[in-house]
Design an enzyme around this catalytic site. Structure first.
Site, PDB file in Angstrom:
ATOM      1  N   GLY A  10     -13.675 -49.621 -41.906  1.00 15.99           N
ATOM      2  CA  GLY A  10     -12.521 -49.042 -42.578  1.00 15.99           C
ATOM      3  C   GLY A  10     -11.799 -48.118 -41.619  1.00 15.99           C
ATOM      4  O   GLY A  10     -12.101 -48.066 -40.419  1.00 15.99           O
ATOM      5  N   GLY A  13     -14.334 -45.364 -40.239  1.00 19.76           N
ATOM      6  CA  GLY A  13     -15.335 -45.990 -39.393  1.00 19.76           C
ATOM      7  C   GLY A  13     -14.754 -46.442 -38.066  1.00 19.76           C
ATOM      8  O   GLY A  13     -15.343 -46.234 -37.002  1.00 19.76           O
ATOM      9  N   LYS A 107     -19.149 -39.373 -47.700  1.00 23.25           N
ATOM     10  CA  LYS A 107     -19.022 -38.137 -48.462  1.00 23.25           C
ATOM     11  C   LYS A 107     -18.990 -38.493 -49.945  1.00 23.25           C
ATOM     12  O   LYS A 107     -17.990 -39.023 -50.431  1.00 23.25           O
ATOM     13  CB  LYS A 107     -17.749 -37.391 -48.067  1.00 23.25           C
ATOM     14  CG  LYS A 107     -17.716 -36.941 -46.598  1.00 23.25           C
ATOM     15  CD  LYS A 107     -16.417 -36.255 -46.254  1.00 23.25           C
ATOM     16  CE  LYS A 107     -16.411 -35.798 -44.791  1.00 23.25           C
ATOM     17  NZ  LYS A 107     -15.141 -35.108 -44.427  1.00 23.25           N
ATOM     18  N   LYS A 192     -16.046 -31.077 -52.203  1.00 26.62           N
ATOM     19  CA  LYS A 192     -14.659 -30.683 -51.916  1.00 26.62           C
ATOM     20  C   LYS A 192     -13.676 -31.751 -52.379  1.00 26.62           C
ATOM     21  O   LYS A 192     -12.491 -31.454 -52.606  1.00 26.62           O
ATOM     22  CB  LYS A 192     -14.485 -30.369 -50.426  1.00 26.62           C
ATOM     23  CG  LYS A 192     -14.841 -31.485 -49.464  1.00 26.62           C
ATOM     24  CD  LYS A 192     -13.710 -32.450 -49.188  1.00 26.62           C
ATOM     25  CE  LYS A 192     -14.197 -33.610 -48.336  1.00 26.62           C
ATOM     26  NZ  LYS A 192     -13.133 -34.616 -48.104  1.00 26.62           N
ATOM     27  N   ASP A 245     -13.045 -28.464 -43.943  1.00 29.45           N
ATOM     28  CA  ASP A 245     -12.799 -29.752 -44.581  1.00 29.45           C
ATOM     29  C   ASP A 245     -11.968 -29.581 -45.848  1.00 29.45           C
ATOM     30  O   ASP A 245     -11.108 -30.414 -46.167  1.00 29.45           O
ATOM     31  CB  ASP A 245     -14.136 -30.421 -44.909  1.00 29.45           C
ATOM     32  CG  ASP A 245     -13.996 -31.911 -45.170  1.00 29.45           C
ATOM     33  OD1 ASP A 245     -12.898 -32.459 -44.973  1.00 29.45           O
ATOM     34  OD2 ASP A 245     -14.997 -32.533 -45.566  1.00 29.45           O
ATOM     35  N   SER A 255      -4.935 -37.459 -47.258  1.00 30.97           N
ATOM     36  CA  SER A 255      -6.172 -37.410 -48.040  1.00 30.97           C
ATOM     37  C   SER A 255      -6.014 -38.234 -49.303  1.00 30.97           C
ATOM     38  O   SER A 255      -5.126 -37.968 -50.126  1.00 30.97           O
ATOM     39  CB  SER A 255      -6.512 -35.958 -48.403  1.00 30.97           C
ATOM     40  OG  SER A 255      -7.431 -35.915 -49.476  1.00 30.97           O
ATOM     41  N   ARG A 256      -6.865 -39.227 -49.479  1.00 39.37           N
ATOM     42  CA  ARG A 256      -6.786 -40.070 -50.677  1.00 39.37           C
ATOM     43  C   ARG A 256      -7.053 -39.248 -51.934  1.00 39.37           C
ATOM     44  O   ARG A 256      -6.417 -39.469 -52.979  1.00 39.37           O
ATOM     45  CB  ARG A 256      -7.781 -41.223 -50.574  1.00 39.37           C
ATOM     46  CG  ARG A 256      -7.833 -42.075 -51.832  1.00 39.37           C
ATOM     47  CD  ARG A 256      -8.724 -43.285 -51.686  1.00 39.37           C
ATOM     48  NE  ARG A 256      -8.094 -44.315 -50.878  1.00 39.37           N
ATOM     49  CZ  ARG A 256      -8.583 -45.545 -50.741  1.00 39.37           C
ATOM     50  NH1 ARG A 256      -9.709 -45.877 -51.344  1.00 39.37           N
ATOM     51  NH2 ARG A 256      -7.964 -46.438 -50.006  1.00 39.37           N
ATOM     52  N   VAL A 280      -9.848 -46.260 -55.911  1.00 36.78           N
ATOM     53  CA  VAL A 280     -10.258 -45.006 -56.533  1.00 36.78           C
ATOM     54  C   VAL A 280     -10.732 -44.020 -55.466  1.00 36.78           C
ATOM     55  O   VAL A 280     -11.519 -44.373 -54.596  1.00 36.78           O
ATOM     56  CB  VAL A 280     -11.393 -45.256 -57.554  1.00 36.78           C
ATOM     57  CG1 VAL A 280     -11.862 -43.938 -58.157  1.00 36.78           C
ATOM     58  CG2 VAL A 280     -10.925 -46.188 -58.660  1.00 36.78           C
TER      59      VAL A 280
END
Length: 332
Positions: A10, A13, A107, A192, A245, A255-256, A280
């Site tokens: 992804g 990665g 995460k 977070k 972070d 940031s998704r 999601v």
């Protein structure tokens, strides 16, 4: 320096694979998508997941064969969606050599069990604690891929192993620090995401920086309370893996989790936000798990409870803020 395999090609990665290659390591990417494997192996690109990078380093290759991917690896880096980690890792169990160390970029909290990724990986691969490492910090993949200056934290119960891998993944633009606090690192990276959903929702609803700062600071207090009750080191929450972070994830449209929350704040349902976000966000699965962790360790989690209420009943941002704030005057 080292032979490193990255499981999962992804955006993060692949970006981390580039970091490892830039540090002088031989990097093999493993992916289940044939078109991604072929693009990385033959063209040194990943146009599907990381189109911003026009050419990956020559010392990066790819394969779709599990045995070939992990054979002789000094380190195996896991960059798989957290909720699918257990199922994805189990076929690798008998293929990984006993000297290989496993590094998690994931995460999240496993929704079905409430377990951290260090627990999931260790169970799936029957791995002793000293061979598990976690990497977490303010690391937005697109910016890392652009080789913008950044830093992260590598944690391992055996601090020498953490220090060794920190050297393996350090470049001129990417610096890794070492820590023995695996629990703290894991919980910072997971919890977070729920805060980022809330901050995104605040901005999506049209509120400003005062409201966002309130949510972030109450969020870090909640994360620290849960984390220290679970055995984490308090100082971890004020470092790169904690505050660092949180700032990155709560302040960027890259940031998704933040973007997903912003769409909720604009009035979209979870289903609509999922479509717009092309998936999601991890915080959606984590919110309920944070509430469960709070109950397990007898720590109140008003922010996580409020966000879980948003996700289950689609309450408004105003209602979410009302629920996360105490009704009585309390000492901070």
């Amino acid at each position: 320096m080292a032979k490193v395999t990255v499981l999962g090609a992804g955006a993060w990665g692949t970006a981390f694979g580039q970091v490892l290659a830039d540090a002088g390591n031989d990097v093999t990417m493993w992916a289940i998508e044939p078109e991604i494997v072929e693009a990385i192996a033959t063209q040194h690109t990943n146009p599907v997941r990381l189109p911003s990078v026009k050419k990956l380093p020559d010392n990066m290759t790819a394969t779709g064969d599990r045995a070939e991917a992990v054979k002789g690896a000094d380190y195996i880096v896991v960059a798989i969606a957290a909720q699918f980690a257990r199922v994805a890792l189990e076929p690798f169990k008998d293929l990984i050599e006993e000297s290989t160390k496993i590094v998690s970029l994931m995460k999240g909290i496993e929704k079905t069990t409430g377990k951290r990724m260090d627990q999931v990986v260790s169970e799936a691969l029957d791995l002793p604690a000293e061979r598990f490492l976690a990497v977490s910090g303010p690391n937005l993949s697109k910016q890392i891929a652009a080789r913008e200056p950044a830093a992260t934290v590598v944690a391992c119960e055996n601090i020498e192993n953490a220090e060794a891998f920190a050297k393996v993944c350090t470049t001129e633009y990417f610096h890794a620090f070492a820590s023995p606090d695996v629990i703290g690192l894991e919980l910072c990276g997971s919890l977070k995401n729920v805060v980022a959903l809330a901050v995104g929702m605040v901005h999506g609803a049209g509120f400003g920086e005062n409201t966002a700062a309130m949510v972030q600071t109450r969020g870090i207090a909640e994360i620290k309370a849960v984390g220290t009750a679970a055995g984490a080191m308090p100082e971890t929450f004020y470092g790169l893996a904690g505050i660092g972070d949180l700032i990155a994830t709560c302040g960027s449209p890259l940031s998704r989790n933040y973007t997903f929350g912003a769409n909720l704040g604009k009035g979209l349902s979870v289903e609509e936000a999922t479509k717009v976000s092309n998936g999601v966000a991890e915080g959606v699965a984590t919110a309920g798990a944070v509430v469960a962790l709070g109950e397990q360790y007898h720590v109140d989690t008003p922010l996580a409870k409020a966000m879980a209420h948003v996700l289950s009943d689609h309450i408004s941002c105003e209602q979410m803020l009302s629920e996360m704030l105490p009704k009585d005057t309390l000492a901070e």
